[in-house]
Design an enzyme around this catalytic site. Structure first.
Site, PDB file in Angstrom:
ATOM      1  CD  GLU A  40      -2.113  -3.814   9.310  1.00 11.25           C
ATOM      2  OE1 GLU A  40      -3.276  -4.077   9.639  1.00 11.25           O
ATOM      3  OE2 GLU A  40      -1.133  -4.506   9.641  1.00 11.25           O
ATOM      4  CD  GLU A  97      -3.759  -5.247  -0.365  1.00  4.01           C
ATOM      5  OE1 GLU A  97      -4.256  -4.210   0.104  1.00  4.01           O
ATOM      6  OE2 GLU A  97      -2.752  -5.806   0.109  1.00  4.01           O
ATOM      7  CE  LYS A  98       1.749  -8.520  -9.240  1.00  2.00           C
ATOM      8  NZ  LYS A  98       1.613  -9.651 -10.188  1.00  2.00           N
ATOM      9  N   GLY A 110      -2.451 -10.059  12.648  1.00  2.00           N
ATOM     10  CA  GLY A 110      -1.549 -11.050  13.213  1.00  2.00           C
ATOM     11  C   GLY A 110      -1.225 -12.192  12.273  1.00  2.00           C
ATOM     12  N   GLY A 111      -1.365 -11.946  10.974  1.00  2.00           N
ATOM     13  CA  GLY A 111      -1.038 -12.993  10.005  1.00  2.00           C
ATOM     14  C   GLY A 111      -2.151 -13.981   9.740  1.00  2.00           C
ATOM     15  CG  LEU A 145       3.974  -5.800  -3.828  1.00  2.00           C
ATOM     16  CD1 LEU A 145       4.327  -4.546  -3.057  1.00  2.00           C
ATOM     17  CD2 LEU A 145       3.888  -5.495  -5.318  1.00  2.00           C
ATOM     18  CG  HIS A 163       2.033 -12.677   7.742  1.00  2.00           C
ATOM     19  ND1 HIS A 163       2.369 -12.064   6.547  1.00  2.00           N
ATOM     20  CD2 HIS A 163       1.495 -13.875   7.400  1.00  2.00           C
ATOM     21  CE1 HIS A 163       2.033 -12.846   5.536  1.00  2.00           C
ATOM     22  NE2 HIS A 163       1.511 -13.949   6.019  1.00  2.00           N
ATOM     23  NE  ARG A 220      -2.027  -2.108  17.640  1.00  2.00           N
ATOM     24  CZ  ARG A 220      -0.845  -2.507  17.190  1.00  2.00           C
ATOM     25  NH1 ARG A 220       0.265  -1.944  17.644  1.00  2.00           N
ATOM     26  NH2 ARG A 220      -0.750  -3.467  16.280  1.00  2.00           N
ATOM     27  CG  ASN A 248      -1.158  -1.307  13.189  1.00  2.00           C
ATOM     28  OD1 ASN A 248      -2.141  -2.039  13.092  1.00  2.00           O
ATOM     29  ND2 ASN A 248       0.023  -1.659  12.726  1.00  2.00           N
TER      30      ASN A 248
END
Length: 450
Positions: free
Chosen positions: A287, A200-201, A164-165, A203, A235, A291, A289
């Site tokens: 990621e 992580e890089k 959720g950001g 982008l 996000h 669901r 999810n």
């Protein structure tokens, strides 16, 4: 097949599952808090059980109460919708221990994909392309600084258990690393009880592309193309479409096969979404999810399939009703998420709906639990509806969306409908020329949000 299923959720997604169950001849049980006694999902279900006070922790997240509701009503299976307990591996394990079927993946797969580091390692081993970054968690600031130099700035620090950001911070340069690292850890600890982070890089101009996959739990899986969810605020997705305006048929086939092969190899069961950042023709896993997604209706629109029906079927041990060669894209679909929020600050706006009229016509779907006289409670997510349109091509879908937004009436509370009216006038939205940062830049310019 199940005779009765319980829906462990509320709002429009609970209605969505109830409708699928009714078409299949399956009885439905709604659960609700005291704040939701007059909610539409309670009215539409065959049976309903009150499981606690307004607080989610004491109602929709109360596993003992949901188990008790199953025992009282004789429900054999539980559909979790999205949010709440939908990705809670412990909940799934408890259901198995009670002889109840979870309409979704196994506890093991939820656990693997729920930890972002484990998920990334698993996907990398399955041949899914990943964003360059740390190998596992980053325990110290010194480690973070070393990895930042190795990967190259900018980088993003993410809480392992985040979502959720929350727990996500960008370090544009080495000078930003200490603050970003400590803040991400603190947010992870306060929101998820886990301060582990990874790097992580970052982008700079990626699109958010996600692949819908579906498995039968027996080594067979398909993909149902991609959705572009690049228009995001903090996000959080607000506008989703399928197929993605930037994805070629060759790219779709390539990444789709990578994803379907990956979930087939782990005997994944049910619906899942593998999310990527996409930049310069390359896909980078972020990621999975495990669901049903909020935006699943756009996929249903272009493929003409009922994903909830399929979820129920495979959970009951039946085969999928389609194979990869049966799935052909038909037209273009767009979804906008309509929230009860006051612009320009997007502050929640609960209250009584004095008048409600859903748009209609060819290619229009409104998934909502609203009705005139209903009071939106202040205790839950502010999403009050999803407007989905389908057209023969993207231009027709955009025109249909604009027309449908003009027909929609929600009086009594403020909503985000004006945002979409404004966005549809933007040349970049009309052409599909945007990335995951576009909307936030636009909001800064047009609404003063920072």
């Amino acid at each position: 097949m199940f005779k009765k299923i319980l829906i462990a959720n509320r709002g429009e997604i609970a209605l969505r599952v109830i409708r699928a169950a009714r078409e299949m001849g399956i009885g439905s049980v709604a659960v609700h808090s005291t704040a939701d006694s007059d909610a539409m999902h309670v009215r539409m279900a065959d049976e309903s059980v009150c499981i606690g006070p307004p607080s989610s922790q004491q109602s929709y997240l109360s596993i003992p109460s949901i188990i008790a509701a199953c025992e009282i009503t004789g429900a054999e299976a539980i559909h979790p919708g999205y949010g709440f307990l939908s990705e809670n591996a412990g909940f799934v394990q408890i259901l198995e221990d009670h002889g109840l079927t979870f309409i979704g993946p196994t506890a093991e797969h939820i656990r693997i994909m729920g930890d972002k580091i484990t998920a990334k390692d698993t996907m990398k081993a399955l041949g899914v392309p990943c964003v360059p970054g740390s190998e596992g968690g980053v325990p110290t600031l010194a480690d973070a600084q070393r990895i930042g130099e190795e990967v190259g700035y900018p980088v993003i620090i993410k809480a392992t258990a985040g979502g959720g950001g929350k727990g996500m911070k960008v370090a544009q340069t080495a000078k930003d690393m200490e603050r970003a690292f400590q803040t991400a850890r603190a947010e992870g600890k306060s929101n998820f009880g886990n301060d582990e982070v990874y790097i992580e890089k970052y982008l700079t101009t990626p699109r958010h592309i996600e692949i819908q996959v579906f498995g039968d739990g027996k080594g067979r899986a398909v993909h149902l193309g991609e959705r572009d969810c690049s228009l995001q605020r903090r996000h959080q997705k607000v506008f989703e479409e399928a197929p993605g305006p930037s994805i070629t048929p060759e790219e779709r086939a390539r990444i789709g096969k990578v994803c379907s092969d990956a979930v087939a190899n782990i005997n994944y069961i049910g619906a899942g979404t593998i999310e990527f950042l996409y930049e310069n023709g390359e896909f980078y896993f972020i990621e999975m999810n495990t669901r049903l997604q909020v935006e699943h209706p756009v996929t249903e629109g272009i493929f003409g399939v009922d994903l909830v029906r399929e979820q129920i079927n495979v959970a009951a041990g039946l085969p999928m009703s389609f194979q990869q060669e049966d799935l052909e894209i038909n037209g273009h679909a767009i979804e906008v998420r309509i929230n009860a929020e006051k612009l320009p600050n997007f502050s929640p706006c609960p209250g009584r709906i004095t008048q409600y009229h859903a748009p209609g016509g060819l290619g229009v779907r409104m998934d909502s639990a609203l009705y005139a006289g209903y009071t939106i409670p202040p205790y839950y997510d502010s999403l009050i509806g999803k407007l989905i349109v389908h057209g023969r091509h993207r231009a027709e879908a955009l025109a249909r969306l604009e027309r449908s937004l003009s027909e929609l009436i929600v009086d009594g509370v403020d909503t985000t409908v004006p945002l979409f009216h404004a966005l549809l006038q933007e040349p970049d939205v009309q052409s599909g020329n945007y990335n995951i940062h576009w909307l936030e830049h636009w909001l800064e310019t047009h609404m003063g949000e920072s």
